[in-house]
Design an enzyme around this catalytic site. Structure first.
Site, PDB file in Angstrom:
ATOM      1  CE  LYS A  94      -4.104  -1.354  -0.237  1.00 29.75           C
ATOM      2  NZ  LYS A  94      -5.151  -2.035   0.281  1.00 29.75           N
ATOM      3  CE  LYS A 127      -5.873  -9.449  -3.867  1.00 27.44           C
ATOM      4  NZ  LYS A 127      -5.481  -8.700  -2.703  1.00 27.44           N
ATOM      5  CE  LYS A 155     -12.629  -4.346  -2.408  1.00 24.25           C
ATOM      6  NZ  LYS A 155     -13.761  -4.954  -1.777  1.00 24.25           N
TER       7      LYS A 155
HETATM    8  P1  TYM Z   1     -10.888  -7.310   1.354  1.00 20.79           P
HETATM    9  O1  TYM Z   1     -12.040  -6.387   1.507  1.00 20.79           O
HETATM   10  O2  TYM Z   1      -9.742  -6.899   0.518  1.00 20.79           O
HETATM   11  O3  TYM Z   1     -11.385  -8.691   0.814  1.00 20.79           O
HETATM   12  C1  TYM Z   1     -12.447  -9.380   1.440  1.00 20.79           C
HETATM   13  C2  TYM Z   1     -12.207 -10.872   1.400  1.00 20.79           C
HETATM   14  O4  TYM Z   1     -12.080 -11.325   0.066  1.00 20.79           O
HETATM   15  C3  TYM Z   1     -10.859 -12.037  -0.078  1.00 20.79           C
HETATM   16  N1  TYM Z   1     -10.298 -11.785  -1.405  1.00 20.79           N
HETATM   17  C4  TYM Z   1      -9.812 -12.742  -2.197  1.00 20.79           C
HETATM   18  N2  TYM Z   1      -9.725 -14.067  -2.029  1.00 20.79           N
HETATM   19  C5  TYM Z   1      -9.194 -14.779  -3.043  1.00 20.79           C
HETATM   20  N3  TYM Z   1      -8.756 -14.228  -4.194  1.00 20.79           N
HETATM   21  C6  TYM Z   1      -8.820 -12.896  -4.407  1.00 20.79           C
HETATM   22  N4  TYM Z   1      -8.410 -12.380  -5.553  1.00 20.79           N
HETATM   23  C7  TYM Z   1      -9.371 -12.085  -3.377  1.00 20.79           C
HETATM   24  N5  TYM Z   1      -9.578 -10.757  -3.243  1.00 20.79           N
HETATM   25  C8  TYM Z   1     -10.141 -10.597  -2.022  1.00 20.79           C
HETATM   26  C9  TYM Z   1      -9.952 -11.510   1.008  1.00 20.79           C
HETATM   27  O5  TYM Z   1      -8.945 -12.454   1.321  1.00 20.79           O
HETATM   28  C10 TYM Z   1     -10.926 -11.297   2.135  1.00 20.79           C
HETATM   29  O6  TYM Z   1     -11.153 -12.499   2.826  1.00 20.79           O
HETATM   30  N6  TYM Z   1      -8.629  -6.749   5.725  1.00 20.79           N
HETATM   31  C11 TYM Z   1      -9.705  -7.416   5.049  1.00 20.79           C
HETATM   32  C12 TYM Z   1     -11.067  -7.098   5.640  1.00 20.79           C
HETATM   33  C13 TYM Z   1     -11.157  -7.332   7.101  1.00 20.79           C
HETATM   34  C14 TYM Z   1     -11.240  -8.602   7.747  1.00 20.79           C
HETATM   35  C15 TYM Z   1     -11.290  -8.315   9.150  1.00 20.79           C
HETATM   36  C16 TYM Z   1     -11.284  -9.918   7.312  1.00 20.79           C
HETATM   37  C17 TYM Z   1     -11.152  -6.371   8.065  1.00 20.79           C
HETATM   38  N7  TYM Z   1     -11.232  -6.963   9.289  1.00 20.79           N
HETATM   39  C18 TYM Z   1     -11.385  -9.315  10.098  1.00 20.79           C
HETATM   40  C19 TYM Z   1     -11.377 -10.925   8.269  1.00 20.79           C
HETATM   41  C20 TYM Z   1     -11.422 -10.632   9.637  1.00 20.79           C
HETATM   42  C21 TYM Z   1      -9.688  -6.981   3.605  1.00 20.79           C
HETATM   43  O7  TYM Z   1      -9.153  -5.969   3.268  1.00 20.79           O
HETATM   44  O8  TYM Z   1     -10.383  -7.768   2.807  1.00 20.79           O
END
Ligand code: TYM
Length: 330
Positions: A111, A194, A197
């Site tokens: 980031k 990957k 968004k």
């Molecule tokens: P975020 O919002 O980026 O993504 C949400 C979830 O989707 C999964 N994901 C993917 N899995 C496989 N392949 C991909 N290309 C892909 N893109 C996204 C992410 O692994 C995630 O599970 N920090 C987290 C959000 C969060 C969270 C938490 C998750 C905040 N607090 C507590 C679990 C527990 C995040 O940015 O996910």
């Protein structure tokens, strides 16, 4: 019965990476566990969204949660900032999180590279807030995609450190979870690793994409001229197409194109056409439900209210116990 926590940031519509990396597991887990699923709006603030966009995004993601099949009768569905207890736990955990370890987190480094003019403290302590989300309900399982593995490792570190420091056995060790053998990484359409968004136009297929938009993106996906040797190794971009096909198409379809690759008769145009069709079959019913649910403002408000109450009951208990353990009782 296990306690499960997971969240998705409210930075935009959900894509197939979110679905196959996380949501698919949420759906199965809600059947037999105590589940807390939330919309991580605090986390989305690191990029300074406009206030009106934030509201819209939170409602959109909530509608998408419901359209995928999350059921407020079976799980607790809430908005992160509706439970401000998480902010207190975050503050307390921050006292035991060190600059060095936070700076070493891969997501932070990535980031910081992508937004060099906005390396704020929220970004640095992002994993602490995430640990607070999980520890707030003393969860043992966290369904996430592969990219979150390191954050889970850090969560365990913070929880264990707290237990050691105060000589308690309070926080369980949460594990990243997937019903398959491994955590999932869904590839993007641009030939890179990957789906995400923020990875640029055309990389991600969203649950809310129209059939036309979806088709256009898939047809433009990176491929090449095709193999010249039978049974050769698939280049990364090609492997990505197969990985995506494995998620949405039948075994027979996948086998058909795999055979075609192996005997060098494959036509990527045909493969992409098939992939787009199969994605549309998967996505379009979800999209219709999202559209319906978004019209029902009072449903969204009710779900949020109910989720807030349930999540807050669990959060208040944890925060008051943590205060007690730390000696915040005068
Ligand atoms: P975020 O919002 O980026 O993504 C949400 C979830 O989707 C999964 N994901 C993917 N899995 C496989 N392949 C991909 N290309 C892909 N893109 C996204 C992410 O692994 C995630 O599970 N920090 C987290 C959000 C969060 C969270 C938490 C998750 C905040 N607090 C507590 C679990 C527990 C995040 O940015 O996910």
């Amino acid at each position: 019965m296990e306690t499960v926590v997971s969240g998705i940031r409210s930075t935009g519509n959900l894509h197939l990476g979110n679905y196959f990396g996380a949501m698919k597991n949420f759906l199965r887990m809600q059947e037999e566990n105590q589940c807390y699923f939330f919309i991580a709006d605090y986390h989305s603030l690191t990029t300074h969204p406009k206030p009106q966009d934030l509201r819209q995004n939170v409602r959109q993601v909530l509608a998408e949660y419901l359209a995928c099949g999350l059921d407020p009768e079976k799980c607790t569905l809430y908005v992160q900032s509706d439970v401000p207890e998480v902010a207190e736990l975050y503050l307390l955990l921050n006292m035991h999180a060190y600059k060095g370890e936070l700076e070493r987190a891969t997501t932070f480094k990535e980031k910081a590279r992508k937004q060099p003019d906005n390396i704020n403290a929220g970004l640095l302590t992002y994993p602490v807030l995430m640990a607070a989300d999980i520890l707030l309900h003393r969860a043992s399982k966290v369904p996430v995609g592969k990219d979150q593995e390191q954050h889970l490792e850090m969560t365990r570190q913070f929880g264990n450190r707290f237990n050691r420091m105060y000589e308690v056995d309070y926080f369980p060790e949460p594990q990243a979870f997937n019903f398959g053998v491994q955590l999932v990484k869904v590839p993007g359409l641009d030939g890179s690793g990957k789906m995400g968004k923020s990875e640029g136009e055309g990389n991600a297929v969203f649950l809310f994409d129209t059939d036309e938009a979806l088709k256009k993106k898939v047809m433009r996906a990176v491929s090449d001229a095709g193999p010249s040797e039978p049974n050769s190794q698939k280049p990364e971009a090609i492997q990505n197409l197969f990985t995506l096909m494995d998620l949405v198409s039948t075994k027979e379809t996948l086998q058909f194109f795999d055979d075609a690759f192996n005997n060098c008769t494959i036509r990527y145009g045909d493969m992409k056409k098939q992939l787009a069709e199969d994605m549309i079959v998967f996505v379009s019913p979800i999209r219709s439900r999202i559209t319906e649910i978004l019209k029902d403002e009072s449903l969204l408000t009710d779900v949020m209210k109910r989720g807030k109450e349930k999540a807050q009951a669990s959060a208040r208990k944890t925060v008051s116990e943590v205060r007690e353990i730390m000696g915040i009782r005068y």
